[in-house]
Scaffold this motif. Structure first.
Motif, PDB file in Angstrom:
ATOM      1  N   GLU A 150    -112.415 -10.065  18.861  1.00 22.11           N
ATOM      2  CA  GLU A 150    -112.377  -8.880  19.723  1.00 22.11           C
ATOM      3  C   GLU A 150    -113.552  -8.868  20.690  1.00 22.11           C
ATOM      4  OE1 GLU A 150    -112.725  -4.057  19.195  1.00 22.11           O
ATOM      5  OE2 GLU A 150    -111.941  -5.242  17.542  1.00 22.11           O
ATOM      6  N   ASP A 151    -114.743  -9.178  20.203  1.00 18.68           N
ATOM      7  CA  ASP A 151    -115.929  -9.217  21.064  1.00 18.68           C
ATOM      8  C   ASP A 151    -115.791 -10.266  22.162  1.00 18.68           C
ATOM      9  OD1 ASP A 151    -117.057  -7.223  19.509  1.00 18.68           O
ATOM     10  OD2 ASP A 151    -118.339  -8.597  18.365  1.00 18.68           O
ATOM     11  N   GLN A 178    -113.630  -9.339  14.313  1.00 11.94           N
ATOM     12  CA  GLN A 178    -114.628  -8.689  15.156  1.00 11.94           C
ATOM     13  C   GLN A 178    -115.144  -9.653  16.225  1.00 11.94           C
ATOM     14  OE1 GLN A 178    -115.473  -5.409  15.091  1.00 11.94           O
ATOM     15  NE2 GLN A 178    -116.529  -5.878  16.988  1.00 11.94           N
ATOM     16  N   LYS A 179    -115.395 -10.906  15.853  1.00 10.81           N
ATOM     17  CA  LYS A 179    -115.847 -11.916  16.817  1.00 10.81           C
ATOM     18  C   LYS A 179    -114.774 -12.170  17.875  1.00 10.81           C
ATOM     19  CE  LYS A 179    -118.929 -14.384  13.700  1.00 10.81           C
ATOM     20  NZ  LYS A 179    -119.131 -15.663  12.990  1.00 10.81           N
ATOM     21  N   ARG A 225    -114.671  -7.924  30.654  1.00  4.28           N
ATOM     22  CA  ARG A 225    -115.726  -7.363  31.518  1.00  4.28           C
ATOM     23  C   ARG A 225    -115.976  -8.242  32.738  1.00  4.28           C
ATOM     24  NH1 ARG A 225    -117.726  -5.767  26.482  1.00  4.28           N
ATOM     25  NH2 ARG A 225    -118.903  -7.689  26.182  1.00  4.28           N
ATOM     26  N   ASN A 232    -113.305  -8.976  24.786  1.00  2.00           N
ATOM     27  CA  ASN A 232    -113.932  -7.906  25.568  1.00  2.00           C
ATOM     28  C   ASN A 232    -114.955  -8.451  26.547  1.00  2.00           C
ATOM     29  OD1 ASN A 232    -112.503  -5.699  24.571  1.00  2.00           O
ATOM     30  ND2 ASN A 232    -113.850  -5.509  22.802  1.00  2.00           N
ATOM     31  N   GLN A 233    -115.681  -9.482  26.154  1.00  2.00           N
ATOM     32  CA  GLN A 233    -116.655 -10.108  27.052  1.00  2.00           C
ATOM     33  C   GLN A 233    -115.959 -10.680  28.287  1.00  2.00           C
ATOM     34  OE1 GLN A 233    -118.768 -13.399  25.286  1.00  2.00           O
ATOM     35  NE2 GLN A 233    -119.264 -14.254  27.277  1.00  2.00           N
ATOM     36  N   ASN A 249    -116.272 -12.346   9.574  1.00  2.00           N
ATOM     37  CA  ASN A 249    -116.056 -11.377  10.664  1.00  2.00           C
ATOM     38  C   ASN A 249    -115.222 -11.946  11.801  1.00  2.00           C
ATOM     39  OD1 ASN A 249    -117.703  -9.526   9.272  1.00  2.00           O
ATOM     40  ND2 ASN A 249    -119.524 -10.389  10.239  1.00  2.00           N
TER      41      ASN A 249
END
Length: 52
Positions: free
Chosen positions: A21-22, A18-19, A29, A25-26, A15
């Motif tokens: 992207e996460d 996905q990791k 924020r 995104n973190q 993944n």
């Protein structure tokens, strides 16, 4: 004034996208913006205003 952060993500083999992207995104924020992604190196340079 700006502050910078250099990160070297450890994503593993499963993944990855996905990791990645996460992770981005973190940091987004928290107010960080991506300024450079190394083409031949795993480093990402982030920037944000120091006096937010």
């Amino acid at each position: 004034m700006k502050e910078y952060k250099v990160i070297q993500p450890r994503l593993g083999l499963r993944n990855r996208f996905q990791k990645y992207e996460d992770l981005l995104n973190q940091y987004a924020r928290e107010g960080w913006e991506v300024k450079h992604v190394g083409q031949n190196s795993p480093f990402i340079i982030l920037e944000r205003d120091k006096n937010r």
